[in-house]
Design a protein around this motif. Structure first.
Motif, short mmCIF file in Angstrom:
data_model
loop_
_atom_site.label_atom_id
_atom_site.label_comp_id
_atom_site.label_asym_id
_atom_site.label_seq_id
_atom_site.Cartn_x
_atom_site.Cartn_y
_atom_site.Cartn_z
N PRO A 14 0.84 -1.21 0.00
CA PRO A 14 0.00 0.00 0.00
C PRO A 14 0.87 1.25 0.00
O PRO A 14 1.97 1.26 0.55
CB PRO A 14 -0.80 -0.12 1.29
N MET A 15 0.36 2.31 -0.62
CA MET A 15 1.09 3.57 -0.71
C MET A 15 0.26 4.64 -0.01
O MET A 15 -0.91 4.84 -0.34
CB MET A 15 1.32 3.93 -2.18
N SER A 16 0.88 5.31 0.97
CA SER A 16 0.17 6.36 1.69
C SER A 16 1.17 7.38 2.21
O SER A 16 2.05 7.06 3.01
CB SER A 16 -0.61 5.76 2.87
N ALA A 17 1.00 8.61 1.77
CA ALA A 17 1.87 9.70 2.27
C ALA A 17 1.63 9.92 3.76
O ALA A 17 2.57 10.20 4.51
CB ALA A 17 1.60 10.98 1.48
N ASP A 18 0.39 9.76 4.21
CA ASP A 18 0.07 9.97 5.62
C ASP A 18 0.75 8.93 6.52
O ASP A 18 1.27 9.26 7.57
CB ASP A 18 -1.44 9.95 5.85
N ILE A 19 0.75 7.68 6.08
CA ILE A 19 1.44 6.65 6.86
C ILE A 19 2.95 6.89 6.81
O ILE A 19 3.64 6.73 7.81
CB ILE A 19 1.07 5.24 6.36
N ALA A 128 5.98 19.25 4.58
CA ALA A 128 4.81 18.41 4.28
C ALA A 128 3.74 18.46 5.36
O ALA A 128 2.58 18.17 5.10
CB ALA A 128 5.26 16.96 4.08
N GLY A 129 4.12 18.81 6.58
CA GLY A 129 3.18 18.76 7.69
C GLY A 129 3.19 17.37 8.31
O GLY A 129 3.87 16.47 7.83
N PRO A 130 2.44 17.19 9.38
CA PRO A 130 2.50 15.93 10.13
C PRO A 130 1.70 14.79 9.52
O PRO A 130 1.83 13.65 9.94
CB PRO A 130 1.92 16.31 11.49
N GLY A 131 0.84 15.08 8.56
CA GLY A 131 0.01 14.03 7.97
C GLY A 131 -1.31 13.87 8.72
O GLY A 131 -1.57 14.53 9.73
N ARG A 132 -2.13 12.97 8.21
CA ARG A 132 -3.48 12.77 8.73
C ARG A 132 -3.49 12.12 10.11
O ARG A 132 -4.41 12.33 10.89
CB ARG A 132 -4.24 11.90 7.73
#
Length: 152
Positions: A14-19, A128-132
């Protein structure tokens, strides 16, 4: 051929910028806290007399600022609470260490490779910020509409 390309591109993962941002925040925050911040906290009095003073503000003040960013900044990163501020404080500390203490050396004795690598991670989180998966995302993040309506 398509199957081989999918395997080479690791599409089965799986690909997730938030993870990815969560992993980066936890990895950097925990390692900085455990390996550096806790050591400074536990040995403050012993370290305060011989700690580097790259800005000429005194060894105790320099150690206190480094300890603050490595402990408080790390905790903010780990939690994702004011994570960009935590990243900024840690980035500044690593920048000072790399520039003034290690004299921009990336190899050889007394190099600042670790500070340089930490700094890259903190710059990434700052941008990028901290993510979701962060407390900031739950309580303090601007809405998507307000971010999209601002011109660059």
């Amino acid at each position: 051929m398509k199957t081989a390309l999918r395997i080479l591109r690791l599409e089965f993962l799986p690909m997730s910028a938030d993870i990815g941002l969560l992993v980066l925040r936890l990895w950097l925050g925990l390692s900085l806290l455990i390996l550096h911040g806790s050591m400074k906290l536990a040995n403050f009095s012993a370290m305060s007399e011989k700690f580097a003073d790259p800005l000429g503000i005194g060894t105790k003040t320099s150690l206190s600022l480094a300890m603050f960013s490595e402990v408080v900044g790390s905790i903010l990163l780990i939690l994702g609470l004011f994570a960009r501020l935590g990243a900024l404080s840690s980035m500044v500390t690593m920048g000072v260490a790399f520039l003034f203490v290690h004299k921009l050396l990336l190899k050889g004795p007394g190099n600042g490779e670790l500070a340089f690598i930490y700094m890259a991670g903190f710059v990434t989180i700052l941008i990028a910020g901290p993510g979701r998966f962060a407390i900031d995302a739950k309580c303090c993040r601007p809405t998507v509409d307000s971010r999209e309506s601002k011109p660059l």
